[in-house]
Scaffold this motif. Structure first.
Motif, PDB file in Angstrom:
ATOM      1  N   SER A  56      -2.384  -1.708  -5.846  1.00 20.32           N
ATOM      2  CA  SER A  56      -1.924  -2.553  -7.093  1.00 20.32           C
ATOM      3  C   SER A  56      -1.899  -1.827  -8.176  1.00 20.32           C
ATOM      4  CB  SER A  56      -2.549  -3.774  -7.273  1.00 20.32           C
ATOM      5  OG  SER A  56      -4.014  -3.363  -7.462  1.00 20.32           O
ATOM      6  N   ALA A  57      -2.927  -0.897  -8.476  1.00 21.36           N
ATOM      7  CA  ALA A  57      -2.857  -0.225  -9.923  1.00 21.36           C
ATOM      8  C   ALA A  57      -1.945   0.708  -9.909  1.00 21.36           C
ATOM      9  CB  ALA A  57      -4.170   0.584  -9.997  1.00 21.36           C
ATOM     10  N   PHE A  58      -1.371   1.403  -8.493  1.00 19.41           N
ATOM     11  CA  PHE A  58      -0.374   2.362  -8.406  1.00 19.41           C
ATOM     12  C   PHE A  58       0.932   1.541  -8.810  1.00 19.41           C
ATOM     13  CE2 PHE A  58       3.062   3.741  -5.476  1.00 19.41           C
ATOM     14  CZ  PHE A  58       3.388   4.850  -6.211  1.00 19.41           C
ATOM     15  N   VAL A  59       1.115   0.493  -8.403  1.00 23.48           N
ATOM     16  CA  VAL A  59       2.469  -0.285  -8.542  1.00 23.48           C
ATOM     17  C   VAL A  59       2.549  -0.698 -10.132  1.00 23.48           C
ATOM     18  CG1 VAL A  59       3.604  -2.617  -8.032  1.00 23.48           C
ATOM     19  CG2 VAL A  59       2.771  -1.100  -6.101  1.00 23.48           C
ATOM     20  N   LEU A  60       1.485  -1.121 -10.573  1.00 25.15           N
ATOM     21  CA  LEU A  60       1.585  -1.467 -12.119  1.00 25.15           C
ATOM     22  C   LEU A  60       1.721  -0.298 -12.923  1.00 25.15           C
ATOM     23  CD1 LEU A  60      -1.460  -4.256 -12.220  1.00 25.15           C
ATOM     24  CD2 LEU A  60       1.089  -4.561 -12.297  1.00 25.15           C
ATOM     25  N   TYR A  61       0.887   0.775 -12.766  1.00 27.12           N
ATOM     26  CA  TYR A  61       1.142   2.163 -13.578  1.00 27.12           C
ATOM     27  C   TYR A  61       2.613   2.486 -13.103  1.00 27.12           C
ATOM     28  CZ  TYR A  61      -3.126   2.672 -15.637  1.00 27.12           C
ATOM     29  OH  TYR A  61      -4.440   2.269 -16.231  1.00 27.12           O
ATOM     30  N   LEU A  62       3.114   2.585 -12.138  1.00 22.95           N
ATOM     31  CA  LEU A  62       4.722   3.245 -11.897  1.00 22.95           C
ATOM     32  C   LEU A  62       5.653   2.252 -12.720  1.00 22.95           C
ATOM     33  CD1 LEU A  62       6.427   5.115 -10.276  1.00 22.95           C
ATOM     34  CD2 LEU A  62       6.245   3.100  -8.466  1.00 22.95           C
ATOM     35  N   SER A  63       5.382   0.897 -12.643  1.00 18.56           N
ATOM     36  CA  SER A  63       6.344   0.257 -13.341  1.00 18.56           C
ATOM     37  C   SER A  63       6.143   0.380 -15.007  1.00 18.56           C
ATOM     38  CB  SER A  63       6.226  -1.341 -13.061  1.00 18.56           C
ATOM     39  OG  SER A  63       4.809  -1.542 -13.414  1.00 18.56           O
TER      40      SER A  63
END
Length: 115
Positions: A56-63
């Motif tokens: 979830s941190a990966f998805v948020l940081y990617l966005s």
């Protein structure tokens, strides 16, 4: 002669619950089992929590990194452009770190479930 039996009405009988009387809010009631975390199911739960957090941190940081990079535009003030470009670079660097951590969490979770 016998009286014919009348149909009885439905009645509900209730009793006091002993659970409510014995329930206490002391810290020992809510203490977690530390030995559980050392067992295989406990390790799997911790690994799944880490996997969910990292993904979830990966998805948020990617966005956030994509939005940050798309908002960079060269203007007359080169200092502002350099700051935005640097922040975009570090946002993608953090995203890559979370992606790697997600991969390693998945590998650790997968190796524990196979056993």
């Amino acid at each position: 002669m016998e009286d014919p039996q009348r149909p009885r009405s439905h009645t509900v009988t209730t009793t006091a619950s002993s659970f409510a009387e014995n329930f206490s809010t002391s810290s020992s009631s809510f203490a977690y089992d530390r030995e559980f975390l050392r067992t295989l199911p406990g390790l799997l739960i911790v690994a799944e929590i880490g996997l969910c957090f990292n993904s979830s941190a990966f998805v948020l940081y990617l966005s956030a990194a994509v939005v940050d990079a798309s908002s960079v535009s060269p203007e007359r003030d080169s200092h502002n452009f350099n700051s935005w470009a640097a922040s975009s670079f570090f946002a993608f660097l953090v995203t890559i770190c979370y992606a790697g951590n997600t991969y390693f969490s998945f590998i650790a979770w997968r190796s524990r479930t196979v056993q």
